[in-house]
Design an enzyme around this catalytic site. Structure first.
Site, mmCIF file in Angstrom:
data_model
loop_
_atom_site.group_PDB
_atom_site.id
_atom_site.type_symbol
_atom_site.label_atom_id
_atom_site.label_comp_id
_atom_site.label_asym_id
_atom_site.label_seq_id
_atom_site.Cartn_x
_atom_site.Cartn_y
_atom_site.Cartn_z
ATOM 1 N N ASN A 60 32.771 13.346 40.300
ATOM 2 C CA ASN A 60 31.689 14.279 40.630
ATOM 3 C C ASN A 60 30.297 13.702 40.397
ATOM 4 O O ASN A 60 29.534 13.538 41.334
ATOM 5 C CB ASN A 60 31.837 15.564 39.812
ATOM 6 C CG ASN A 60 32.642 16.620 40.533
ATOM 7 O OD1 ASN A 60 33.137 16.398 41.624
ATOM 8 N ND2 ASN A 60 32.780 17.775 39.907
ATOM 9 N N SER A 69 24.730 19.386 40.631
ATOM 10 C CA SER A 69 23.600 19.035 41.501
ATOM 11 C C SER A 69 23.192 20.224 42.371
ATOM 12 O O SER A 69 21.998 20.505 42.535
ATOM 13 C CB SER A 69 23.970 17.833 42.381
ATOM 14 O OG SER A 69 22.943 17.550 43.319
ATOM 15 N N LEU A 70 24.155 20.937 42.919
ATOM 16 C CA LEU A 70 23.861 22.095 43.772
ATOM 17 C C LEU A 70 23.128 23.173 42.979
ATOM 18 O O LEU A 70 22.166 23.780 43.469
ATOM 19 C CB LEU A 70 25.163 22.653 44.349
ATOM 20 C CG LEU A 70 25.044 23.870 45.276
ATOM 21 C CD1 LEU A 70 24.264 23.509 46.536
ATOM 22 C CD2 LEU A 70 26.414 24.421 45.632
ATOM 23 N N SER A 71 23.537 23.393 41.736
ATOM 24 C CA SER A 71 22.896 24.423 40.923
ATOM 25 C C SER A 71 21.481 24.043 40.541
ATOM 26 O O SER A 71 20.685 24.912 40.157
ATOM 27 C CB SER A 71 23.728 24.686 39.662
ATOM 28 O OG SER A 71 23.669 23.602 38.764
ATOM 29 N N ASP A 108 39.123 22.850 39.256
ATOM 30 C CA ASP A 108 38.545 21.533 39.522
ATOM 31 C C ASP A 108 38.545 20.656 38.279
ATOM 32 O O ASP A 108 38.722 19.434 38.358
ATOM 33 C CB ASP A 108 37.126 21.683 40.048
ATOM 34 C CG ASP A 108 37.087 22.194 41.486
ATOM 35 O OD1 ASP A 108 38.168 22.420 42.061
ATOM 36 O OD2 ASP A 108 35.979 22.372 42.024
ATOM 37 N N GLY A 162 28.586 20.777 42.829
ATOM 38 C CA GLY A 162 28.683 21.116 41.412
ATOM 39 C C GLY A 162 27.320 21.283 40.761
ATOM 40 O O GLY A 162 26.471 22.052 41.225
ATOM 41 N N ASP A 196 14.176 17.551 32.189
ATOM 42 C CA ASP A 196 15.251 17.753 31.203
ATOM 43 C C ASP A 196 16.383 16.760 31.416
ATOM 44 O O ASP A 196 17.230 16.588 30.537
ATOM 45 C CB ASP A 196 15.804 19.175 31.304
ATOM 46 C CG ASP A 196 14.876 20.206 30.682
ATOM 47 O OD1 ASP A 196 13.840 19.809 30.116
ATOM 48 O OD2 ASP A 196 15.185 21.411 30.774
#
Length: 294
Positions: free
Chosen positions: A148, A192-194, A75, A190, A178
């Site tokens: 992204n 955001s999902l984590s 990616d 990406g 943070d």
């Protein structure tokens, strides 16, 4: 069909697959142009059945009519390629030589079938919207856009920061965290999902605003229309903060006035008949598999 091949780094471990790839291009009679710096890397290692041309920069799109750009990598390679594609609207297909790839959907094992389908015109394209970063001070040169996500983050081990956030000029929230992520649907799988953000299907017309390690536990990701303009004011004990667009980063300060909106142009990803977004989700996230006894 005239195609541009783009990659950043040649790895010896990929030699067999890269050789197979160029053999397949020759067998299917593609007219092939290779990104110059990558071509210099692979010349000592790859045998070409047919002559290949050289592609140097975005300016080449004005000289030749290319039908497609194919990336070799993951990616990150596609995210790098869009900076060269800019507003040319050339379709992009990603061959995944890495591990986890949501954009580079074609796995090495399916490379031959994918190129056969391309040669016969059996593909469609889908538009992916991008975001644009506006700033009162120069940041990210002449490519202040990303496919992204955009983030504002604290630097190093400094204390958390406060990000006052507005939507279309109306006050939304002050995030003590943070950092904060503004993601497109493409980027929702990406960073955001984590950080707990939702997966948004392509073409949904949304931005996702996701806090990074928020101090207030009742703060959650939100989904808004990508017609909105999201603006920020930053406060913190440190003088500098980190700003990112996809994989690029720059230092910003409290003096920077930053806002995110939808970019004026998007990119077009190639869709092959047997590879859908839901197939990619299941394959990458191991959905639908019972791995308890594996």
């Amino acid at each position: 069909m005239q195609v541009v091949i783009y990659s950043q780094v040649f790895k010896e471990t990929d030699r067999e697959h890269v050789q197979e790839f160029f053999d397949l291009l020759a067998d299917e009679n593609f007219s092939t142009y290779v990104y110059g710096p990558y071509l210099e890397q692979i010349r000592p290692h790859i045998r070409f059945k047919r002559d290949v041309g050289v592609f140097e920069s975005h300016l080449d799109f004005r000289i030749k009519k290319f039908d497609m750009l194919i990336t070799l990598g993951g990616d990150g390679t596609i995210l790098s390629a869009i900076l060269m594609i800019k507003d040319s609207q050339i379709p992009v297909l990603g061959i995944n030589l890495g591990r986890l790839g949501f954009l580079a959907r074609v796995e090495k094992a399916k490379m031959a079938d994918a190129l056969r389908q391309l040669a016969r015109g059996r593909f469609e394209t889908e538009k992916r919207d991008m975001l644009y970063l506006e700033s009162n001070l120069p940041v990210f040169g002449d490519t202040p856009y990303g496919l992204n996500d955009f983030t504002l983050l604290k630097r190093d081990t400094s204390s958390m920061i406060t990000i006052h956030t507005y939507i279309n000029g109306a006050y939304l929230n002050s995030y003590w965290a943070d950092g904060i992520i503004v993601s497109t649907p493409t980027g929702s799988t990406g960073y955001s999902l984590s950080c707990g953000g939702p997966i948004i299907f392509p073409g949904s017309g949304n931005f996702v605003v996701t806090p990074v390690a928020p101090h207030n536990l009742n703060v959650r990701p939100i989904v808004i229309s990508d017609d909105a303009v999201i603006s920020f004011q930053i406060e913190g004990r440190a003088d500098n903060f980190l700003s990112t667009l996809d994989s690029r980063f720059e230092t910003v300060t409290a003096v920077h006035e930053l806002a995110v909106r939808k970019n004026d142009f998007g990119i077009h990803l190639v869709k092959l008949p047997d590879i859908t977004f839901m197939d990619t989700l299941r394959g990458k996230l191991n959905w639908g598999e019972d791995r308890r006894n594996h």
